[in-house]
Design a protein around this motif. Structure first.
Motif, PDB file in Angstrom:
ATOM      1  N   HIS A 110       0.875  -1.175   0.000  1.00 57.10           N
ATOM      2  CA  HIS A 110       0.000   0.000   0.000  1.00 57.10           C
ATOM      3  C   HIS A 110       0.915   1.228   0.000  1.00 57.10           C
ATOM      4  CE1 HIS A 110      -2.773  -3.127   1.377  1.00 57.10           C
ATOM      5  NE2 HIS A 110      -3.776  -2.329   1.061  1.00 57.10           N
ATOM      6  N   PRO A 111       0.425   2.384  -0.469  1.00 60.67           N
ATOM      7  CA  PRO A 111       1.318   3.538  -0.664  1.00 60.67           C
ATOM      8  C   PRO A 111       2.030   3.957   0.620  1.00 60.67           C
ATOM      9  CG  PRO A 111      -0.855   3.956  -1.617  1.00 60.67           C
ATOM     10  CD  PRO A 111      -0.963   2.683  -0.848  1.00 60.67           C
ATOM     11  N   ASN A 122       0.155   8.299   2.783  1.00 62.81           N
ATOM     12  CA  ASN A 122       0.030   6.869   3.053  1.00 62.81           C
ATOM     13  C   ASN A 122      -1.454   6.547   3.245  1.00 62.81           C
ATOM     14  OD1 ASN A 122       2.760   7.103   3.165  1.00 62.81           O
ATOM     15  ND2 ASN A 122       2.954   6.624   5.343  1.00 62.81           N
ATOM     16  N   SER A 125      -5.933   2.211   4.884  1.00 62.37           N
ATOM     17  CA  SER A 125      -7.068   2.075   5.780  1.00 62.37           C
ATOM     18  C   SER A 125      -8.196   2.867   5.125  1.00 62.37           C
ATOM     19  CB  SER A 125      -6.719   2.645   7.153  1.00 62.37           C
ATOM     20  OG  SER A 125      -7.839   2.579   7.982  1.00 62.37           O
ATOM     21  N   GLN A 128     -10.066   7.165   4.551  1.00 57.75           N
ATOM     22  CA  GLN A 128      -9.333   8.284   5.155  1.00 57.75           C
ATOM     23  C   GLN A 128      -8.776   9.293   4.145  1.00 57.75           C
ATOM     24  OE1 GLN A 128      -6.548   7.139   8.204  1.00 57.75           O
ATOM     25  NE2 GLN A 128      -7.863   5.544   9.004  1.00 57.75           N
ATOM     26  N   GLN A 162     -16.296   8.090   7.824  1.00 60.16           N
ATOM     27  CA  GLN A 162     -15.401   9.243   7.666  1.00 60.16           C
ATOM     28  C   GLN A 162     -15.554   9.889   6.291  1.00 60.16           C
ATOM     29  OE1 GLN A 162     -11.312   8.549   8.815  1.00 60.16           O
ATOM     30  NE2 GLN A 162     -10.631  10.501   7.978  1.00 60.16           N
TER      31      GLN A 162
END
Lengths: 282, 332
Positions: A110-111, A122, A125, A128, A162
């Protein structure tokens, strides 16, 4: 920043490029032995237009230009598509792509901007990235800076609360420098999005939240080009582009198949997929 | 005590923030509908364009703060400590993993908030925040210290969690006090030179009876209780040294071990759960150094209830009398 200017490649040449990128993505994930082919294949057409028709103002010769546009890949598991575009745009060596997910590689699963500073945030998750993009857009607006912020989410991740917090906030702050792209590929880890937690009617929902909204075929390069051009003209509120896409697009046995959300093809499967893409079936 | 006056550390935070805003144009403030309570109102009045109201949506506030930090700002995101740090996963990725220069300020820490009851009482926030790589955790004990901690926080490049009180607390520092990040703050006795800093079991007091030493390490709103306890102990012929632990993470492990070596007994006091807070950090430092000084940890192990700060500290074991008892256990 004139898009589709004289130097930008034609959409026809980009069509050829997206086929090469699909092959690259499959070979990267095959070599890694794990990864998420489905969502990478659904996102690649949009990313190709965004980067190669210069809707995203970034320069491989000056990658940390403070006035560069920012792209946040909130659906971080589809980062093979982003690595592929970045490499072919000249930001990192193409040979490095095959190090994906390997120990010591800058190309994390993942980044990870700590290892690869080209990454703006980053993620991984889900849910976000849009908040981070919103904060970046607030920052640019506060500075009266010219740069734009683009954030791509999946459809499944919109189930996160979110996302809706950010969806409420961006119009409040009249963030005309923020564009949210939804890769609505209809499939998530355990099933179809409409069965897991339906989002429809997403365009109406976002319009009701006071976003400028467009819904297009996310595999039609002309439509993507037009949508990005139209979005750029809107400066008084945030803009959403919903891409109607097909998870696993371009590989018949992967399309809309839940099983190919997070599974690497073996050599035989990858060969078969590549033959299909290179045969130009689609 | 340096001063009989009292005040809440959140008040000092709000005043200092508004003051720093003038010299630091990158400073921005984010609120989640509690700016009046977290005291960001003064900043908002002076710098309305740099203050963002995100509504009752803490996750997005934290993510937006991360984005602002990536854009070069110094964002301060505030809410009650429980609502802010309760969004642990967002803090984990947006702040800690991205190592964004975000300042998280949680007010209304612990049972000291009183009447509002357990849903508003953060008792696990220090444990959660110090588990995140790269996070600094600060908890000042009075307003003078808060002002300096806020200034340090804004100048520090990296994520910080600042834990503040709702309730008024006494000013415990002398004028001219200097906040020293990462170090235990020796508060009592006032003249440490007059005290032998030796691992001896006892030293001869004027009355000929041996007096033994305990070290009390306290943080936040209960530091004044520790001072009160030390004075009580002194009146009974026991010397207890008191350290204010404003830097909870990374803790001053060297200072903790030094204090332990010079004492027969350590007591930690915190308005926080026993699991993962100051007492845990002290135990870790002692264990790592092979330092076997007995340790009594005072803190919470269950949700509390409504009441006044004094009533709650008395019931849940954080008042001066509990600290005295803990210091004397096995020493008298």
């Amino acid at each position: 920043m004139p898009a589709a200017a004289t130097e930008a490649p034609t959409l026809d040449s980009l069509r050829r490029l997206t086929r090469a990128f699909r092959v690259e993505i499959l070979r990267m994930i095959e070599a890694a032995g794990s990864g998420h082919p489905g969502g990478s294949l659904s996102a690649i057409d949009f990313l190709t237009v965004l980067y190669f028709r210069d809707y995203l103002n970034v320069d491989p010769k000056n990658p940390s230009d403070p006035n560069r546009d920012r792209f946040i890949l909130s659906k971080g598991h589809c980062v093979p598509a982003l690595y592929c575009v970045l490499a072919h745009k000249g930001f990192l060596p193409v040979e490095e792509l095959r190090t994906l997910r390997k120990f010591g590689s800058r190309l994390q699963g993942h980044p990870d901007r700590r290892r690869l500073p080209l990454i703006e945030a980053n993620t991984g998750s889900l849910g976000q990235g849009l908040s981070i993009a919103l904060g970046l857009a607030l920052s640019a607006k506060l500075d009266r800076a010219p740069w734009q912020v683009f954030c791509m989410t999946g459809d499944g991740e919109i189930q996160e609360g979110q996302i809706w917090e950010a969806a409420m906030a961006a119009p409040k702050f009249k963030l005309g420098n923020l564009t949210w792209i939804v890769d609505y590929n209809q499939v998530q880890q355990e099933g179809l999005t409409k069965d897991q937690m339906d989002l429809a009617p997403l365009k109406d929902k976002l319009a009701a939240f006071n976003w400028h909204t467009q819904e297009i075929d996310g595999h039609d390069l002309d439509a993507i080009d037009r949508a990005l051009a139209a979005a750029r003209k809107v400066t008084d509120r945030p803009k959403a582009i919903i891409l109607r896409t097909i998870k696993g697009k371009g590989v018949s046995f992967m399309e809309l198949q839940t099983a190919w959300h997070g599974k690497a093809p073996n050599k035989e499967q990858a060969d078969k997929a590549v033959a299909e893409i290179e045969g130009g079936r689609r | 005590m340096a001063s009989a006056t009292t005040g809440a550390t959140r008040d000092a935070f709000g005043e200092k923030l508004a003051e720093l805003g003038a010299a630091e144009p990158r400073l921005v403030v984010l609120d989640a509908d509690l700016g009046g309570s977290t005291r960001t109102t003064a900043f908002m009045k002076k710098f309305p364009e740099r203050r963002f109201e995100l509504g009752i949506a803490e996750q997005n506030m934290i993510g937006a703060a991360a984005g602002l930090a990536l854009g070069g700002k110094i964002p301060v995101a505030t809410s009650f400590a429980c609502f802010l740090t309760g969004r642990l996963e967002t803090i984990r990725v947006c702040v800690a993993y991205n190592r964004t220069n975000v300042k998280l300020v949680g007010t209304h820490a612990g049972i000291g908030i009183g009447d509002d009851g357990p849903s508003q009482m953060a008792l696990e926030d220090v444990a959660a925040m110090r588990a995140l790589p790269g996070m600094t955790v600060l908890q000042p004990a009075d307003r003078a210290e808060t002002r300096q901690a806020v200034e340090w926080m804004v100048r520090h490049d990296g994520p910080v969690y600042l834990r503040l009180t709702r309730q008024n607390v006494p000013e415990i520092h002398e004028p001219g006090y200097r906040f020293e990040f990462g170090k235990l703050d020796p508060l009592w006795p006032k003249d440490p030179e007059a005290e032998p800093d030796l691992p001896s079991l006892a030293f001869a007091p004027p009355n000929g009876k041996p007096r033994r030493q305990a070290a009390i390490l306290a943080t936040g709103g209960v530091v004044s209780n520790a001072l009160e306890a030390a004075k009580d102990l002194q009146s009974r012929g026991f010397l207890a040294r008191v350290f204010n632990v404003h830097t909870l993470h990374p803790i001053d492990a060297e200072g903790v071990v030094r204090a332990a070596r010079a004492s027969q007994r350590l007591v930690t006091v915190e308005d926080h759960n026993l699991a993962g807070g100051l007492g845990s950090a002290v135990a870790e430092a002692l264990a790592a150094a092979g330092q076997a000084t007995p340790l009594v940890r005072l803190g919470l192990s269950d949700f509390a209830e409504s009441g006044t700060t004094e009533e709650l500290y008395a019931k849940y074991g954080l008042s001066a009398s509990h600290i005295v008892e803990a210091a004397l256990r096995n020493l008298a």
